[in-house]
Design a protein around this motif. Structure first.
Motif, mmCIF file in Angstrom:
data_model
loop_
_atom_site.group_PDB
_atom_site.id
_atom_site.type_symbol
_atom_site.label_atom_id
_atom_site.label_comp_id
_atom_site.label_asym_id
_atom_site.label_seq_id
_atom_site.Cartn_x
_atom_site.Cartn_y
_atom_site.Cartn_z
ATOM 1 N N PHE A 26 114.195 -61.365 -30.585
ATOM 2 C CA PHE A 26 113.501 -62.568 -31.034
ATOM 3 C C PHE A 26 112.036 -62.538 -30.593
ATOM 4 N N GLN A 27 111.792 -62.212 -29.320
ATOM 5 C CA GLN A 27 110.424 -62.169 -28.808
ATOM 6 C C GLN A 27 109.589 -61.095 -29.507
ATOM 7 N N ASP A 28 110.170 -59.937 -29.748
ATOM 8 C CA ASP A 28 109.449 -58.870 -30.451
ATOM 9 C C ASP A 28 109.074 -59.302 -31.863
ATOM 10 N N TRP A 29 109.959 -60.014 -32.534
ATOM 11 C CA TRP A 29 109.687 -60.503 -33.883
ATOM 12 C C TRP A 29 108.548 -61.522 -33.856
ATOM 13 N N ILE A 30 108.567 -62.438 -32.910
ATOM 14 C CA ILE A 30 107.503 -63.433 -32.746
ATOM 15 C C ILE A 30 106.165 -62.729 -32.535
ATOM 16 N N THR A 31 106.136 -61.761 -31.632
ATOM 17 C CA THR A 31 104.915 -61.027 -31.311
ATOM 18 C C THR A 31 104.427 -60.221 -32.508
ATOM 19 N N LYS A 32 105.334 -59.537 -33.172
ATOM 20 C CA LYS A 32 104.984 -58.699 -34.327
ATOM 21 C C LYS A 32 104.241 -59.498 -35.390
ATOM 22 N N HIS A 33 104.653 -60.737 -35.618
ATOM 23 C CA HIS A 33 104.062 -61.555 -36.680
ATOM 24 C C HIS A 33 102.978 -62.502 -36.181
ATOM 25 N N GLY A 34 102.675 -62.471 -34.890
ATOM 26 C CA GLY A 34 101.637 -63.348 -34.348
ATOM 27 C C GLY A 34 101.980 -64.820 -34.495
ATOM 28 N N ILE A 35 103.254 -65.132 -34.398
ATOM 29 C CA ILE A 35 103.702 -66.515 -34.546
ATOM 30 C C ILE A 35 103.401 -67.277 -33.259
ATOM 31 N N GLN A 36 102.821 -68.463 -33.400
ATOM 32 C CA GLN A 36 102.600 -69.370 -32.274
ATOM 33 C C GLN A 36 103.249 -70.684 -32.651
ATOM 34 N N GLN A 37 104.468 -70.877 -32.183
ATOM 35 C CA GLN A 37 105.286 -71.985 -32.638
ATOM 36 C C GLN A 37 105.771 -72.862 -31.503
ATOM 37 N N ALA A 38 105.919 -74.139 -31.784
ATOM 38 C CA ALA A 38 106.644 -75.028 -30.883
ATOM 39 C C ALA A 38 108.127 -74.772 -31.160
ATOM 40 N N SER A 39 108.909 -74.674 -30.104
ATOM 41 C CA SER A 39 110.334 -74.347 -30.258
ATOM 42 C C SER A 39 111.205 -75.188 -29.346
ATOM 43 N N THR A 40 112.414 -75.402 -29.813
ATOM 44 C CA THR A 40 113.453 -75.984 -28.985
ATOM 45 C C THR A 40 114.710 -75.146 -29.194
ATOM 46 N N PHE A 41 115.398 -74.831 -28.095
ATOM 47 C CA PHE A 41 116.641 -74.072 -28.157
ATOM 48 C C PHE A 41 117.793 -75.014 -27.867
ATOM 49 N N PHE A 42 118.824 -74.929 -28.692
ATOM 50 C CA PHE A 42 119.991 -75.778 -28.550
ATOM 51 C C PHE A 42 121.237 -74.917 -28.451
ATOM 52 N N GLU A 43 122.077 -75.174 -27.464
ATOM 53 C CA GLU A 43 123.416 -74.595 -27.480
ATOM 54 C C GLU A 43 124.324 -75.672 -28.048
ATOM 55 N N VAL A 44 125.016 -75.313 -29.109
ATOM 56 C CA VAL A 44 125.874 -76.254 -29.807
ATOM 57 C C VAL A 44 127.325 -75.778 -29.730
ATOM 58 N N LYS A 45 128.234 -76.695 -29.902
ATOM 59 C CA LYS A 45 129.654 -76.354 -29.822
ATOM 60 C C LYS A 45 130.058 -75.403 -30.938
ATOM 61 N N THR A 46 129.550 -75.662 -32.136
ATOM 62 C CA THR A 46 129.919 -74.828 -33.270
ATOM 63 C C THR A 46 128.829 -74.856 -34.330
ATOM 64 N N LEU A 47 128.765 -73.805 -35.094
ATOM 65 C CA LEU A 47 127.952 -73.733 -36.303
ATOM 66 C C LEU A 47 128.922 -73.513 -37.466
ATOM 67 N N PHE A 48 128.418 -73.465 -38.662
ATOM 68 C CA PHE A 48 129.272 -73.322 -39.847
ATOM 69 C C PHE A 48 130.118 -72.055 -39.773
#
Length: 129
Positions: A94-116
């Protein structure tokens, strides 16, 4: 479009995100639905976290590109996962992808019980230009 990064501290730099992004003179905004490891035929992946993260990134890039935006246009990127421990074991991807594209983003990480269905990671982005 004008973009201003607000970082009152420096510690977040090592985590590849920013505290806030201000945008002015925006010509358009793209709100992306959460992108996960769903194949082109609509099948949800049951692969491991690393494989699902790579597929979710690929799917997000495809949506953004097809809309006429670039990854560097991302200003908000939320990450949902069913296992923070498993996701952070592959966080370098994830970090390499962010760096590769020069993305500067506000982010929030969520651990959730389930996804689809069998999904374990989902990326939700907002891009501007």
């Amino acid at each position: 479009m004008e973009k201003r990064i607000i970082n009152p501290w420096q510690w977040q730099d090592a985590r590849n995100y920013v505290q806030a992004v201000e945008v002015k003179n925006v010509t358009s905004t793209l709100y992306c639905a959460g992108q996960a490891s769903v194949l082109a035929d609509g099948t949800s992946s049951n692969a491991d976290m690393k494989t699902q993260l790579l597929q979710a990134i690929e799917n997000l890039e495809r949506v953004i590109s097809q809309a006429g935006y670039a990854c560097q246009d991302i200003v908000r990127l939320n990450v949902y996962t069913t296992s923070s421990k498993e996701l952070f074991a592959h966080f370098d991807i994830f970090q390499d992808w962010i760096t590769k594209h020069g993305i500067q983003q506000a982010s929030t990480f969520f651990e959730v019980k389930t996804l689809f269905e069998t999904l374990s990671v989902e990326l939700e982005a907002t891009a501007v230009k």
